[in-house]
Design a protein around this motif. Sequence first.
Motif, PDB file in Angstrom:
ATOM      1  N   VAL A 140      37.751  85.173  -6.102  1.00  0.00           N
ATOM      2  CA  VAL A 140      38.111  85.435  -7.495  1.00  0.00           C
ATOM      3  C   VAL A 140      38.961  86.695  -7.562  1.00  0.00           C
ATOM      4  CG1 VAL A 140      37.230  86.008  -9.806  1.00  0.00           C
ATOM      5  CG2 VAL A 140      35.993  84.368  -8.372  1.00  0.00           C
ATOM      6  N   THR A 141      40.053  86.620  -8.286  1.00  0.00           N
ATOM      7  CA  THR A 141      40.859  87.810  -8.587  1.00  0.00           C
ATOM      8  C   THR A 141      41.087  87.802 -10.100  1.00  0.00           C
ATOM      9  OG1 THR A 141      42.838  89.057  -7.981  1.00  0.00           O
ATOM     10  CG2 THR A 141      43.067  86.658  -8.089  1.00  0.00           C
ATOM     11  N   GLY A 142      42.205  88.393 -10.550  1.00  0.00           N
ATOM     12  CA  GLY A 142      42.453  88.392 -11.997  1.00  0.00           C
ATOM     13  C   GLY A 142      43.415  89.489 -12.388  1.00  0.00           C
ATOM     14  N   ALA A 143      43.285  89.963 -13.620  1.00  0.00           N
ATOM     15  CA  ALA A 143      44.161  91.023 -14.119  1.00  0.00           C
ATOM     16  C   ALA A 143      43.354  91.994 -14.965  1.00  0.00           C
ATOM     17  CB  ALA A 143      45.304  90.438 -14.946  1.00  0.00           C
ATOM     18  N   THR A 144      43.883  93.195 -15.049  1.00  0.00           N
ATOM     19  CA  THR A 144      43.243  94.284 -15.801  1.00  0.00           C
ATOM     20  C   THR A 144      44.277  94.953 -16.690  1.00  0.00           C
ATOM     21  OG1 THR A 144      41.752  94.751 -13.926  1.00  0.00           O
ATOM     22  CG2 THR A 144      42.029  96.500 -15.585  1.00  0.00           C
ATOM     23  N   VAL A 145      43.884  95.239 -17.918  1.00  0.00           N
ATOM     24  CA  VAL A 145      44.707  96.098 -18.778  1.00  0.00           C
ATOM     25  C   VAL A 145      43.935  97.396 -18.975  1.00  0.00           C
ATOM     26  CG1 VAL A 145      45.836  96.392 -21.003  1.00  0.00           C
ATOM     27  CG2 VAL A 145      45.756  94.130 -19.952  1.00  0.00           C
ATOM     28  N   HIS A 146      44.621  98.497 -18.707  1.00  0.00           N
ATOM     29  CA  HIS A 146      43.926  99.795 -18.748  1.00  0.00           C
ATOM     30  C   HIS A 146      44.814 100.870 -19.345  1.00  0.00           C
ATOM     31  CE1 HIS A 146      46.186 101.517 -15.283  1.00  0.00           C
ATOM     32  NE2 HIS A 146      46.226 100.258 -14.889  1.00  0.00           N
ATOM     33  N   LEU A 147      44.191 101.908 -19.875  1.00  0.00           N
ATOM     34  CA  LEU A 147      44.946 103.077 -20.308  1.00  0.00           C
ATOM     35  C   LEU A 147      45.438 103.788 -19.057  1.00  0.00           C
ATOM     36  CD1 LEU A 147      42.722 104.427 -23.227  1.00  0.00           C
ATOM     37  CD2 LEU A 147      44.913 103.221 -23.401  1.00  0.00           C
ATOM     38  N   VAL A 148      46.539 104.505 -19.222  1.00  0.00           N
ATOM     39  CA  VAL A 148      47.191 105.139 -18.075  1.00  0.00           C
ATOM     40  C   VAL A 148      46.882 106.629 -18.066  1.00  0.00           C
ATOM     41  CG1 VAL A 148      49.467 105.810 -17.174  1.00  0.00           C
ATOM     42  CG2 VAL A 148      49.018 103.438 -17.844  1.00  0.00           C
ATOM     43  N   ASN A 149      46.406 107.099 -16.884  1.00  0.00           N
ATOM     44  CA  ASN A 149      46.255 108.548 -16.700  1.00  0.00           C
ATOM     45  C   ASN A 149      47.031 108.946 -15.458  1.00  0.00           C
ATOM     46  OD1 ASN A 149      44.670 107.897 -14.483  1.00  0.00           O
ATOM     47  ND2 ASN A 149      42.733 108.368 -15.499  1.00  0.00           N
ATOM     48  N   GLU A 150      46.756 110.130 -14.926  1.00  0.00           N
ATOM     49  CA  GLU A 150      47.583 110.619 -13.813  1.00  0.00           C
ATOM     50  C   GLU A 150      47.268 109.915 -12.500  1.00  0.00           C
ATOM     51  OE1 GLU A 150      45.341 112.203 -15.436  1.00  0.00           O
ATOM     52  OE2 GLU A 150      43.846 112.967 -14.023  1.00  0.00           O
TER      53      GLU A 150
END
Length: 206
Positions: A140-150
């Motif tokens: 299983v894999t997939g995708a992630t949406v995340h806020l961006v930091n350093e």
Amino acid sequence: MLNKARIAVLVSGGGTNLEALFNAQAAGALPHGEIVAVVSSNPDAFALERARRRGVPAYALPRKQLGQEAFEAALTQKLRECRADLIVLAGFLSILSADFVRRWPDRIVNVHPSLIPAFCGKGYYGLRVHQAALERGVRVTGATVHLVNEIPDGGRILLQKAVEVQPGDTPEVLQRRVMEQAEWVLLPQAVEQLSAHIAMEKEDHL
Ligand SMILES: Nc1nc2c(c(=O)[nH]1)N[C@@H](CN(C=O)c1ccc(C(=O)N[C@@H](CCC(=O)O)C(=O)O)cc1)CN2
Ligand SMILES: NCC(=O)N[C@@H]1O[C@H](COP(=O)([O-])[O-])[C@@H](O)[C@H]1O
């Protein structure tokens, strides 16, 4: 009058995630946001053509020729000119500096083609992510949406969606499935959620 979030989309390649955002906007699934500019780190990115076809201002800032500091200075100028409230990284392949990211707290969002914390960080982009997943043998894999930091792919996770790896998958076939079943679904959802929050903040400050 709805005070929409003004969205700038940063790209580097084919722009299929940008296209998913345009399609969501056209279908009324992005009521609190408006894509006002597209900026590419790669002057040859087809994503620029996608923007032009939709009549959206498109800018090429050649990162490799400019260098990171000059690229980010030019990017900051463009973001000011279009009065961006929210920055979306959609197939964007340049690691943004800590200085740049700190100027946009909780206002930069990225879509990554794996289930973070797997197969992410520096060196993991595009087909390389799916090659690593296949080499590891994940089912299983997939995708992630995340806020961006350093930290590349280290920001707060907003949404994730799992995708099955099938026998005989090549990196290209798996990439397409992850795009279709996860990236193109999650990114518009996350952008609308963030846009609604920003739009309400803008209403409060009127
Ligand atoms: N400060 C941040 N910048 C970026 C983030 C982030 O989370 N924080 N996300 C990336 C997007 N990304 C994965 O989702 C990602 C992009 C690029 C790389 C990478 O290793 N790039 C290579 C250069 C590739 C090229 O220019 O062809 C590198 O920096 O050596 C890793 C992850 C966007 N920016
Ligand atoms: N780490 C970032 C990254 O790997 N982004 C990936 O680049 C591909 C092309 O995107 P596009 O078709 O939207 O240009 C997409 O799979 C996207 O997830």
